[in-house]
Design an enzyme around this catalytic site. Sequence first.
Site, mmCIF file in Angstrom:
data_model
loop_
_atom_site.group_PDB
_atom_site.id
_atom_site.type_symbol
_atom_site.label_atom_id
_atom_site.label_comp_id
_atom_site.label_asym_id
_atom_site.label_seq_id
_atom_site.Cartn_x
_atom_site.Cartn_y
_atom_site.Cartn_z
ATOM 1 N N LYS A 77 13.921 -16.115 -18.061
ATOM 2 C CA LYS A 77 14.356 -14.782 -17.608
ATOM 3 C C LYS A 77 15.331 -14.187 -18.617
ATOM 4 O O LYS A 77 15.236 -13.032 -18.991
ATOM 5 C CB LYS A 77 15.029 -14.870 -16.232
ATOM 6 C CG LYS A 77 14.105 -15.097 -15.067
ATOM 7 C CD LYS A 77 13.334 -13.884 -14.610
ATOM 8 C CE LYS A 77 11.948 -13.754 -15.140
ATOM 9 N NZ LYS A 77 10.967 -14.764 -15.111
ATOM 10 N N HIS B 242 21.128 -36.822 -25.184
ATOM 11 C CA HIS B 242 20.172 -37.329 -26.183
ATOM 12 C C HIS B 242 19.959 -36.330 -27.301
ATOM 13 O O HIS B 242 18.876 -36.242 -27.864
ATOM 14 C CB HIS B 242 18.841 -37.658 -25.482
ATOM 15 C CG HIS B 242 18.979 -38.695 -24.424
ATOM 16 N ND1 HIS B 242 19.181 -40.032 -24.696
ATOM 17 C CD2 HIS B 242 19.021 -38.592 -23.074
ATOM 18 C CE1 HIS B 242 19.301 -40.710 -23.570
ATOM 19 N NE2 HIS B 242 19.204 -39.864 -22.560
ATOM 20 N N ASN C 57 -0.179 -0.010 6.250
ATOM 21 C CA ASN C 57 0.423 -0.819 5.199
ATOM 22 C C ASN C 57 1.072 -1.996 5.902
ATOM 23 O O ASN C 57 1.895 -1.819 6.786
ATOM 24 C CB ASN C 57 1.493 0.001 4.460
ATOM 25 C CG ASN C 57 2.175 -0.823 3.365
ATOM 26 O OD1 ASN C 57 1.669 -1.874 2.969
ATOM 27 N ND2 ASN C 57 3.317 -0.350 2.893
ATOM 28 N N GLY C 58 0.660 -3.226 5.562
ATOM 29 C CA GLY C 58 1.255 -4.408 6.195
ATOM 30 C C GLY C 58 0.177 -5.415 6.534
ATOM 31 O O GLY C 58 -0.951 -5.330 6.052
ATOM 32 N N CYS D 94 0.849 -1.186 0.000
ATOM 33 C CA CYS D 94 0.000 0.000 0.000
ATOM 34 C C CYS D 94 0.887 1.239 0.000
ATOM 35 O O CYS D 94 2.064 1.190 0.295
ATOM 36 C CB CYS D 94 -0.868 -0.007 1.243
ATOM 37 S SG CYS D 94 -1.749 -1.557 1.440
ATOM 38 N N TRP E 146 -3.407 -1.981 -1.593
ATOM 39 C CA TRP E 146 -3.150 -3.196 -2.373
ATOM 40 C C TRP E 146 -3.720 -4.308 -1.509
ATOM 41 O O TRP E 146 -3.146 -4.640 -0.469
ATOM 42 C CB TRP E 146 -1.656 -3.365 -2.606
ATOM 43 C CG TRP E 146 -1.272 -4.672 -3.223
ATOM 44 C CD1 TRP E 146 -0.915 -5.824 -2.580
ATOM 45 C CD2 TRP E 146 -1.213 -4.991 -4.628
ATOM 46 N NE1 TRP E 146 -0.638 -6.818 -3.473
ATOM 47 C CE2 TRP E 146 -0.811 -6.340 -4.737
ATOM 48 C CE3 TRP E 146 -1.449 -4.271 -5.781
ATOM 49 C CZ2 TRP E 146 -0.646 -6.975 -5.956
ATOM 50 C CZ3 TRP E 146 -1.279 -4.901 -7.008
ATOM 51 C CH2 TRP E 146 -0.897 -6.238 -7.085
ATOM 52 N N ARG F 254 3.227 1.800 -7.314
ATOM 53 C CA ARG F 254 3.268 0.622 -6.418
ATOM 54 C C ARG F 254 2.107 -0.311 -6.671
ATOM 55 O O ARG F 254 2.061 -1.420 -6.155
ATOM 56 C CB ARG F 254 3.246 1.080 -4.951
ATOM 57 C CG ARG F 254 4.423 1.926 -4.534
ATOM 58 C CD ARG F 254 4.131 2.681 -3.241
ATOM 59 N NE ARG F 254 3.997 1.819 -2.112
ATOM 60 C CZ ARG F 254 4.974 1.585 -1.232
ATOM 61 N NH1 ARG F 254 6.136 2.156 -1.404
ATOM 62 N NH2 ARG F 254 4.796 0.797 -0.208
ATOM 63 N N LYS G 209 2.801 -7.333 -19.145
ATOM 64 C CA LYS G 209 2.879 -7.894 -17.782
ATOM 65 C C LYS G 209 1.797 -8.952 -17.581
ATOM 66 O O LYS G 209 2.018 -9.943 -16.932
ATOM 67 C CB LYS G 209 2.712 -6.795 -16.730
ATOM 68 C CG LYS G 209 2.860 -7.295 -15.295
ATOM 69 C CD LYS G 209 4.209 -7.937 -15.055
ATOM 70 C CE LYS G 209 4.324 -8.593 -13.709
ATOM 71 N NZ LYS G 209 5.527 -9.438 -13.579
HETATM 72 C C1 AGP Z 1 7.307 -14.175 -16.531
HETATM 73 O O1 AGP Z 1 8.546 -13.504 -16.347
HETATM 74 C C2 AGP Z 1 6.517 -13.641 -17.675
HETATM 75 N N1 AGP Z 1 6.245 -12.267 -17.472
HETATM 76 C C3 AGP Z 1 5.324 -14.496 -18.062
HETATM 77 O O2 AGP Z 1 5.823 -15.753 -18.442
HETATM 78 C C4 AGP Z 1 4.258 -14.736 -16.967
HETATM 79 O O3 AGP Z 1 4.797 -15.559 -15.958
HETATM 80 C C5 AGP Z 1 3.070 -15.457 -17.605
HETATM 81 O O4 AGP Z 1 2.519 -14.595 -18.578
HETATM 82 C C6 AGP Z 1 1.984 -15.845 -16.578
HETATM 83 O O5 AGP Z 1 1.458 -14.677 -16.004
HETATM 84 P P1 AGP Z 1 0.547 -14.836 -14.690
HETATM 85 O O6 AGP Z 1 1.435 -15.430 -13.634
HETATM 86 O O7 AGP Z 1 0.111 -13.446 -14.363
HETATM 87 O O8 AGP Z 1 -0.594 -15.753 -15.023
#
Ligand code: AGP
Length: 613
Positions: free
Chosen positions: A491, A510, A100-101, A2, A74, A27, A608
């Site tokens: 990553k 393999h 917040n917490g 938060c 949040w 945030r 995201k």
């Molecule tokens: C992870 O670094 C990615 N941004 C992506 O693979 C993400 O994990 C995937 O889209 C799933 O998203 P979610 O956990 O919000 O369902």
Amino acid sequence: MCGIVGYVGHRGALPVLINGLKHLEYRGYDSAGVLTLHNSVFEGEKKVGKIALLEQAFQHWQPAGTLGIGHTRWATHGPPSHANAHPHLSADESVAIVHNGILENYLELRHELAQAGVELRSETDSEMIAHFLQWEREAGHDLIAALQRLVPRFEGSWGLLAVARDEPHRIVAARKDSPMIVGLGENETFLASDVPAILEYTRRVIYLEEGDIVDANPSDVRILDREGREVERSVHEIQWSLEKAQKGGEPHFMRKEIKEQPQVLADTIHAYLRFDDTGVGRINFPDLTLADATLQSFDRVVIAACGTAWHAGLVAKYLIEEFARLPVECQLASELRYAEPIITPNTLVIAVTQSGETEDTKKALIRMRELGATAVCVCNVLGSSIPRECEGVIYTVAGPEIAVASTKAYTTQVAVLTLFAIHLGRVRGTLEEERASALLRELDELPAVVRETLGCDAQVEEVAKYCSFAPNFMYLGRHVHFPTALEGALKLKEITYIHAEGYPAGEMKHGPIALVDNTFPVVAMLTKGRVLSKVMSNLKEIEARNGIIIAVKTKGLEVNGAVQYTIEIPETSEALSPIVAAIPMQLLAYHVSVNRQIDPDKPRNLAKSVTVE
Ligand code: AGP
């Protein structure tokens, strides 16, 4: 996490609060509220949604008053709603607070209030603080004495502000585990959860320390330490820009979120694991709502997820199969949707998702429920869509994850799935109590181990210098580190645009070993466990073909000469090692991304939350 802002001084408080909350929007939040005090009357507004909605509420009236508090929420306890939004008022509306917490002992606190006939207006743990402060003031204590008497009764984390309508020039505050700062102006004082909220007004900042309690008025700030002694805290002159301040002084949100992991793992683990008077770890998932008999009735588990969340599910596969002796299938949600899985009423489906909005995961889950499965989910966002499709939820408490590449969400997902696997094993009688207790004690200490692991950053930065321009990478792991290898490769791909494969180390011979030459970094997981010697021999095969080996290894482990670069991590039990091993994976991708002049927070082509199929 938060966002909190408080003001007492010579200005109208409302614009200070609104501006401060706007500078904390990064945030992440789901509701917001402000309150000011004028002529012994609290006035304010709370809105679910963005701060712009809150601002609209003040188009035709602005509450007066030069003292006020504000909050962006949040959600952790109770979904986003007007009632759950802060500030919260005491029963007699003499005290207002923002928090917040997480109050981990909120059930006993809630019970005490219920016994006294206090009607709670919200589902939050925070509201109770206002009621208890009212009681202390009714007992004759002023606001600061009331707070000093109350804080020792809390367990958990808090960054909180409180004001009283008959103390118009005073804001009190307390912090434990949730950051809080004091901004010093000319005949005005600011308090906030983070620097960006107040940079517009002052750059003179005090960072409160663990256990500090603050008694602030426009011209004077008293700070009391956890023993109640008045202390002097250093005043810092902030040189950062607003943007850098929003990243906690870090260059990128991703780096900030990697470094938040010890705290959010502690928040997440301690939300569900508590130790009783005999030292036995008790696991309680308040939002799971599956009785033991139901958990005992399952004969199969299907995990549905995407991307990083799928890697967390893969770790859970190994642990649930070992601890609960249940067959587990961990499926990519986008595949599961169109497959013909064998689902019965004795199938438990677990959706794993940070955002709670991933379309593939949501649609797969809905289909599994249509086929008769019981569905639960692991999610980081209260009030998101996927938890609403489930019979139970286990929330991670990672706070908002801003960087596109998931880091703290992954490690907290693995942590709650580990707790769930242990819980299942206990309930089904397939995990000896001695082992369960040992794992829970180790989990309780894991945030400190992760904090120690962050110390490998310098080693990783050195390694990244040698391999940031390699055309390809291979990540190798066995058993619980096969998912680690997949996560490390993802990553790297996501934020450096280098092709990387995560592979079971035993599979190299393999076929993929044909790729190996001296331009080909191989990141290998070498941690103590049942497969260590096998991975060691796999590395021999790579050494024989001049591969470049980067070993993420248990501290002190002797590795043969095959390894060119080592990154050391603390020893943990095998079951918990995926959480620790994720840290160097995240840091390696981060440093390579920066070396390649890429912004790791905003990699090309990625979103995201993927809310399309
Ligand atoms: C992870 O670094 C990615 N941004 C992506 O693979 C993400 O994990 C995937 O889209 C799933 O998203 P979610 O956990 O919000 O369902």
